[in-house]
Design a protein around this motif. Structure first.
Motif, short mmCIF file in Angstrom:
data_model
loop_
_atom_site.label_atom_id
_atom_site.label_comp_id
_atom_site.label_asym_id
_atom_site.label_seq_id
_atom_site.Cartn_x
_atom_site.Cartn_y
_atom_site.Cartn_z
N ASP A 293 45.88 -0.64 -8.88
CA ASP A 293 46.40 0.66 -8.42
C ASP A 293 46.76 0.62 -6.94
O ASP A 293 47.71 1.27 -6.50
CB ASP A 293 45.39 1.78 -8.69
CG ASP A 293 45.28 2.11 -10.16
OD1 ASP A 293 46.20 1.76 -10.93
OD2 ASP A 293 44.26 2.70 -10.56
N ARG B 82 59.95 2.87 -9.58
CA ARG B 82 59.04 3.62 -10.47
C ARG B 82 59.22 3.17 -11.91
O ARG B 82 58.26 3.02 -12.64
CB ARG B 82 59.31 5.12 -10.33
CG ARG B 82 58.90 5.67 -8.99
CD ARG B 82 59.27 7.16 -8.87
NE ARG B 82 59.54 7.42 -7.46
CZ ARG B 82 60.72 7.64 -6.95
NH1 ARG B 82 61.78 7.69 -7.70
NH2 ARG B 82 60.87 7.85 -5.66
N HIS B 83 60.47 2.95 -12.30
CA HIS B 83 60.79 2.49 -13.65
C HIS B 83 60.24 1.07 -13.87
O HIS B 83 59.67 0.76 -14.91
CB HIS B 83 62.30 2.53 -13.86
CG HIS B 83 62.74 2.12 -15.21
ND1 HIS B 83 62.53 2.88 -16.33
CD2 HIS B 83 63.41 1.01 -15.64
CE1 HIS B 83 63.02 2.27 -17.37
NE2 HIS B 83 63.56 1.14 -16.99
N LYS C 24 53.44 -1.61 -16.45
CA LYS C 24 52.16 -1.02 -16.88
C LYS C 24 52.11 -0.87 -18.40
O LYS C 24 51.10 -1.17 -19.03
CB LYS C 24 51.95 0.35 -16.23
CG LYS C 24 51.51 0.28 -14.80
CD LYS C 24 51.30 1.69 -14.26
CE LYS C 24 50.74 1.70 -12.88
NZ LYS C 24 50.53 3.07 -12.37
N ARG C 25 53.20 -0.40 -18.98
CA ARG C 25 53.24 -0.20 -20.43
C ARG C 25 52.99 -1.52 -21.16
O ARG C 25 52.19 -1.58 -22.09
CB ARG C 25 54.59 0.40 -20.83
CG ARG C 25 54.65 0.81 -22.28
CD ARG C 25 55.94 1.54 -22.66
NE ARG C 25 57.15 0.79 -22.35
CZ ARG C 25 58.01 1.10 -21.37
NH1 ARG C 25 57.80 2.15 -20.61
NH2 ARG C 25 59.09 0.37 -21.16
N SER D 110 56.49 1.27 -14.20
CA SER D 110 56.16 1.91 -15.47
C SER D 110 56.31 0.93 -16.64
O SER D 110 55.45 0.85 -17.52
CB SER D 110 57.05 3.12 -15.68
OG SER D 110 56.85 3.68 -16.93
N ASN D 111 57.40 0.18 -16.65
CA ASN D 111 57.61 -0.83 -17.71
C ASN D 111 56.51 -1.87 -17.69
O ASN D 111 56.00 -2.28 -18.73
CB ASN D 111 58.96 -1.51 -17.54
CG ASN D 111 60.10 -0.67 -18.05
OD1 ASN D 111 59.90 0.30 -18.77
ND2 ASN D 111 61.30 -1.02 -17.65
#
Length: 128
Positions: free
Chosen positions: A53, A5-6, A12-13, A9-10
């Motif tokens: 996605d 998940r991390h 995507k950011r 998330s990184n």
């Protein structure tokens, strides 16, 4: 691998800041993967990913399952040196198990080491 998940998330950011298209996101994401995750990606059926996605969902489904199986300190007590197993091989296996446990107390490592090796000079030394 870090927490999936991390990792996602990184990615995507960073990629959303670059205002990349969905196609670019799909092509760039595999460049952030290593070992098992890259092997998983390489084995996806051709044209099985339509949108980023979709790729993200499949990635999390595959790797979050493994990440959720967190090991705990008492699991070290189940690691035993087999009769024909070398001390070197046992220690490699024990160390690998230790690395999978978050916030591992030193006492748990000592208990595991005192409990796991077969009878011999090493186990006697640890017991002292």
């Amino acid at each position: 691998m870090t927490d999936p998940r991390h990792h996602l998330s990184n990615f995507k950011r960073k990629i959303y800041l670059a205002d990349a298209s969905d196609v670019t996101r799909c092509k760039a994401f595999p460049t952030t993967l290593t070992k098992a995750a890259m092997k998983w990606f390489d084995n996806l059926p051709p044209k099985s990913i339509t949108y980023f996605d979709d790729l993200a969902r499949k990635f999390l489904t595959r790797f979050s399952i493994q990440k959720d199986k967190i090991k705990h300190a008492p699991s070290l007590l189940r690691i035993k040196q087999e009769a024909r197993e070398t001390l070197w091989d046992y220690m490699k296996m024990f160390n690998k198990a230790c690395l999978k446990i978050q916030c591992l107390p030193t006492e748990a490592v000592i208990m595991g080491l005192a409990n796991g090796p077969k009878e011999g000079p090493f186990s006697q030394s640890i017991s002292k």
